[in-house]
Design a protein around this motif. Sequence first.
Motif, short mmCIF file in Angstrom:
data_model
loop_
_atom_site.label_atom_id
_atom_site.label_comp_id
_atom_site.label_asym_id
_atom_site.label_seq_id
_atom_site.Cartn_x
_atom_site.Cartn_y
_atom_site.Cartn_z
N SER A 34 -1.52 -0.14 -9.56
CA SER A 34 -0.67 0.69 -10.48
C SER A 34 0.79 0.40 -9.90
O SER A 34 1.56 0.89 -10.84
CB SER A 34 -1.12 2.05 -10.57
OG SER A 34 -0.81 2.60 -9.24
N ASP A 35 0.96 -0.13 -8.71
CA ASP A 35 2.44 -0.16 -8.58
C ASP A 35 3.44 -0.72 -9.43
O ASP A 35 4.56 -0.57 -9.33
CB ASP A 35 2.61 -0.65 -6.94
CG ASP A 35 1.98 0.06 -6.03
OD1 ASP A 35 1.78 1.43 -6.29
OD2 ASP A 35 1.78 -0.19 -4.86
N SER A 36 2.81 -2.05 -10.09
CA SER A 36 3.70 -2.71 -10.72
C SER A 36 4.04 -1.96 -12.12
O SER A 36 5.04 -2.09 -12.59
CB SER A 36 2.80 -4.08 -11.31
OG SER A 36 1.68 -3.48 -12.07
N ARG A 37 3.32 -0.98 -12.38
CA ARG A 37 3.64 -0.03 -13.60
C ARG A 37 4.51 0.98 -13.17
O ARG A 37 5.56 1.33 -13.93
CB ARG A 37 2.35 0.59 -14.27
CG ARG A 37 1.56 -0.63 -14.87
CD ARG A 37 0.51 -0.20 -15.65
NE ARG A 37 -0.43 0.62 -14.94
CZ ARG A 37 -1.52 0.28 -14.27
NH1 ARG A 37 -1.73 -0.96 -14.58
NH2 ARG A 37 -2.24 1.17 -13.61
N GLN A 38 4.29 1.64 -12.11
CA GLN A 38 4.92 2.79 -11.55
C GLN A 38 6.35 2.41 -10.83
O GLN A 38 7.30 3.15 -11.06
CB GLN A 38 4.23 3.45 -10.70
CG GLN A 38 2.94 3.99 -11.30
CD GLN A 38 1.90 4.86 -10.17
OE1 GLN A 38 2.38 4.91 -8.98
NE2 GLN A 38 0.88 5.34 -10.65
N LYS A 39 6.26 1.34 -10.09
CA LYS A 39 7.46 0.85 -9.32
C LYS A 39 8.16 0.02 -10.13
O LYS A 39 9.26 -0.37 -9.65
CB LYS A 39 7.10 0.45 -8.00
CG LYS A 39 6.08 1.28 -7.14
CD LYS A 39 7.04 2.67 -7.08
CE LYS A 39 5.98 3.56 -6.41
NZ LYS A 39 6.57 4.93 -5.81
N GLY A 40 7.81 -0.63 -11.08
CA GLY A 40 8.45 -2.05 -11.70
C GLY A 40 8.56 -3.13 -11.26
O GLY A 40 9.36 -4.26 -11.36
N GLY A 41 7.78 -3.48 -10.22
CA GLY A 41 7.78 -4.73 -9.40
C GLY A 41 6.94 -5.53 -10.24
O GLY A 41 6.02 -5.38 -11.10
N THR A 42 7.06 -7.07 -9.99
CA THR A 42 6.31 -8.07 -10.57
C THR A 42 4.99 -8.71 -9.84
O THR A 42 4.12 -9.39 -10.23
CB THR A 42 7.05 -9.16 -10.85
OG1 THR A 42 7.60 -9.75 -9.65
CG2 THR A 42 8.06 -8.88 -11.76
N GLY A 43 5.08 -8.00 -8.37
CA GLY A 43 4.31 -8.68 -7.55
C GLY A 43 4.35 -10.01 -6.90
O GLY A 43 3.54 -10.58 -6.27
N LEU A 44 5.56 -10.48 -7.19
CA LEU A 44 5.83 -11.81 -6.67
C LEU A 44 7.08 -11.85 -5.71
O LEU A 44 7.22 -12.96 -4.84
CB LEU A 44 6.20 -12.83 -7.84
CG LEU A 44 5.39 -13.26 -8.91
CD1 LEU A 44 5.71 -13.87 -9.91
CD2 LEU A 44 4.09 -13.89 -8.17
N GLY A 45 7.71 -10.58 -5.36
CA GLY A 45 8.86 -10.63 -4.43
C GLY A 45 8.32 -11.14 -3.11
O GLY A 45 9.24 -11.94 -2.47
N LEU A 46 7.49 -10.67 -2.48
CA LEU A 46 6.99 -10.91 -1.07
C LEU A 46 6.73 -12.24 -1.13
O LEU A 46 6.83 -13.08 -0.04
CB LEU A 46 5.87 -10.05 -0.57
CG LEU A 46 6.20 -8.52 -0.21
CD1 LEU A 46 5.11 -8.01 0.16
CD2 LEU A 46 7.35 -8.48 0.69
N ALA A 47 6.07 -13.01 -2.12
CA ALA A 47 5.54 -14.28 -2.27
C ALA A 47 6.91 -15.25 -1.99
O ALA A 47 7.11 -16.21 -1.53
CB ALA A 47 4.86 -14.63 -3.31
N ILE A 48 7.77 -14.61 -2.67
CA ILE A 48 9.06 -15.68 -2.84
C ILE A 48 9.75 -15.42 -1.52
O ILE A 48 10.33 -16.60 -0.98
CB ILE A 48 10.02 -14.96 -3.87
CG1 ILE A 48 9.54 -15.24 -5.31
CG2 ILE A 48 11.40 -15.60 -3.95
CD1 ILE A 48 10.21 -14.53 -6.51
N CYS A 49 9.62 -14.30 -0.68
CA CYS A 49 10.30 -14.04 0.55
C CYS A 49 9.53 -14.87 1.57
O CYS A 49 10.32 -15.64 2.44
CB CYS A 49 10.16 -12.62 0.96
SG CYS A 49 11.20 -11.60 0.28
N ARG A 50 8.38 -15.11 1.43
CA ARG A 50 7.76 -16.15 2.43
C ARG A 50 7.91 -17.42 2.04
O ARG A 50 8.24 -18.28 3.11
CB ARG A 50 6.15 -16.01 2.00
CG ARG A 50 5.21 -16.83 2.95
CD ARG A 50 3.53 -16.52 2.90
NE ARG A 50 3.42 -17.04 1.46
CZ ARG A 50 1.96 -17.13 0.97
NH1 ARG A 50 1.04 -16.85 1.80
NH2 ARG A 50 1.92 -17.57 -0.19
N SER A 51 8.11 -17.95 0.76
CA SER A 51 8.48 -19.26 0.64
C SER A 51 9.80 -19.60 1.21
O SER A 51 10.15 -20.70 1.81
CB SER A 51 8.51 -19.53 -1.03
OG SER A 51 7.09 -19.58 -1.44
#
Length: 955
Positions: A905-922
């Motif tokens: 539910s974080d993506s709806r409540q916090k407005g994230g896409t779920g890709l931020g940490l993946a982008i950081c890792r890359s």
Amino acid sequence: MHNVNEIYKKNQHLALALEATKIMIWDWDLLNNRVDWSSSDEQLFGLIPGTFPETYEAAMALVHPYDKERVNLALNQARTERRDYHQELRIFESNGKMHWIEAKGRFFYNDEAQAVRMLGTIMGISDRKAREEQLRLLESVVVNTNDAVLITEGEPIDPPGPRIVYANPAFTQMTGYTLEEVLGKTPRILQGEKTDRAALDKTRTAMQNWQAVQVELVNYTKDGREFWVEINIFPIKDDTGWYTHWVSVQRDITERKRTEIVLKQSEERFRQIAENIQDVFWVLDFVKQQLIYISPAYERIWQRKRENLYVAPTEWIDSLHPDDKERVLATFYEKVHQEFEREYRIVRPDGTVRWIRDRGFPVKDEFGQLQRVIGIGQDITERKLAQQQLQQLNEELELRVKQRTLELERSQAILQQQVERERVMTRLTQEIRQSLNLTRILNNVVVEVQKLLATDRVIIYQIQSDWTGHIVAEAIVKEECSRILNQIFPEEAFPEKCRQRYLQGEVYILCDLNKAQIISCVADFLAEIQVRAELVVPIIQKQTVWGLLIVHQCSEPREWQTWEIDLLKQLTSQMAIAIQQSELYEQLKQELQERQRTEAALRQGETLFRSLSEFAPVGIYLCDSQGKNIYTNPCCQTIYGCHSLEESLGYGWLELVHPEDLQVIPQWFTLLKTNQEVKVELRFIHKDGTIRYCRVKSVPIFSELGEQITHVGIAEDITESLVIEKMKNEFISIVSHELKTPLTSIHGSLGLLAAGVLKNQPDTAQQMLDIAASDTERLVRLVNDILDLERLEANKVTILKQWCDADQLMRQAVKTLHSLAAEGNIKLLILPTSVQVWADSDRIIQTLVNLVSNAIKFSLPKTTVRLSVEVLPDHVLFKVQDQGRGIPNDKLQTIFGRFQQVDASDSRQKGGTGLGLAICRSIVQQHGGRIYAESMLGKGSVFYFTLPQPLQSEG
């Protein structure tokens, strides 16, 4: 009177007792230094009666020099300390014989405590001392011997058996048991699985009959090691004749047993060799004059039984040929002490005669005494027959030589000339047959012929297919003729008529050009090259005229002799052989060169194939129609999970196939026999437990005759591709879900507005527009993040590294998120530092913004998010720490994946896409660093990422 008799009687009894026990009494008056002795003292000391010493000094003179000081000291101590004197010492007789005695005594004192008298006894103990010395020596032998000595009680014989009462050091060293560990135990503790039961039964039977016994058996040490022992057991009697103990002497014969095994194996190998050779191998015991061994070849050559020789050795003598028997026997006894060789004949039972070559080799002991004779008998009948035939031929040759000698005497000049011709012919023939150099052969022929015939010119003319030709070899007398070597002559030099005669092998003879009737063109040609007489012999090769051997007489006419013509004919025949050999040689050389080129090409192709195979990124294998591998490349071995080529050959690879996939193997084997392409997918279980998926494909290989010779196949590891396919499917599923969610929301909101349902509800309509706008922004962010991540992972984003101030990077990230932090009442704290990093500033700021943004979203109000950087030996460490809800341990490794969130539910409540940490890792991985997290539930999380320090050349 009665008391006197009693005293006399008691003295008699005392004297008898002293004499029986060999004890003497002495009385030493210390004040007068006088010693009185009993009547038997002289006999005990070996002195003449009446000559026994009467003083202390005289008595001490009889004491052994080594004991005097000890005796004086003991006497003084006994007198001073008022105790009894007791000592063993040695004394000498007058003849020098030594005795051991045991002296006892007591001092008597006056009222002034002065010793005035000493009474004592002396008893001879030489026999006891001798027995003690013998026992000491025996004990020394038992203690120091290398053989184990074990003493047990005499009984019981029945189990558990007599108990051990003594074991010497050799026993403890041999068995590993200490003396304390074996005392009270029985020798059965040494027995084990391989102890021979028959030997134990033999020992038990002997002990039941109180008999000595010797056996060999296997015992076991304390740690379980086997060893062979030779045991000698014998009973011990007491004085009454009753058996009280058993003594066991054990000798370690392990090495001897091993030697016996090695000798047995050696003898077996010797027997196998001896019994399979074609010659007769024999061994004779010279001392016993007895045959020890003779190989089976004896029966084949002598046609007599070997067994008869062991019983009656003279049968061998009886087989000797009567004419050779005396010589052979004499040779044997005369030369038997050294190596000898002899040849003789034997007569078989069927009357046939065979020749034997016998060689003998003496074997002596360390003293040089002959012990054995070893020999080899060889059947040389065929060689002897050949020698006899050769001798007969030699005799016939000698007869012919004698006849020829008589002929020589009649015609010496002719024979001399013929011998010279034969010598030349033989030499030329040998050279022709031995050499493959045609040019040298032809040159030698013309030179030898010119010398032998004493002619002016000899040439060899090679004819081409068009009947033109040239001179290939020439020998001349320079002052007589001009040289015509290498000249090319036209077809007209040899008319058609001449060609036919030469093809038939006819010889052309010209004795005088001026008188001969020949074609004018030929006459002109001969005159041009200065020829007066000639002899032409064709060289026929493969039914064609290869060339001509021509002899010229330039200055004068010549009558050619028959032997000269015959000689040239013989030479041309040999030359034809030489030409054929040369042509064959050239052909073989060309074929060899071609084969070498082919082999080189094959080796190159094989090397190329092996190189391609060894470094191929896919597995390559060869197998037969039964599915047995005959070759695999390293990649194939890696896919199978084999550690070596040998493990993957044959059916070894099947042992690594997943049990659930073995059911398809029979079907695969069946398809291999159908000569068609075969495909199958298998799983292999590696020895470390990992499972690899493999796609196997094979095709048949056929020979030039269309026969199938093998199968070649490719094994491709598809584990990663399956994982990627799974990830792709999951990614598509997640992306479609993430895209559908905002799109559905937008579609629903706009649908309601478009339908006019909320036409009269402006507040609700505005709320629907706000939802559509929010979801549109979320959708744009999601698409942008996906595109950004794909460009990073596809290396389509260029990383522009430069020196950056880490503090400035953190401040820029914080500045970007200042409003977001203020909205959540979160404090952002930067721990100041001065660190230079080699990185793309925009990408590092993007990483920091993503990490700090996440920290703000998941932190409680009125908490602090801290940013810091630290310099380590080989990298720089960035840290973002929050005081949020924390991350479960099972999520710490997955949150850096695409669309991976702690709570769905974080993506709806916090407005994230779920890709931020993946982008950081890359981004971090593009810089050569790593990113990870630590967390405690309810306490907060810390996100770390590292940037490597650049090399000097890079920075």
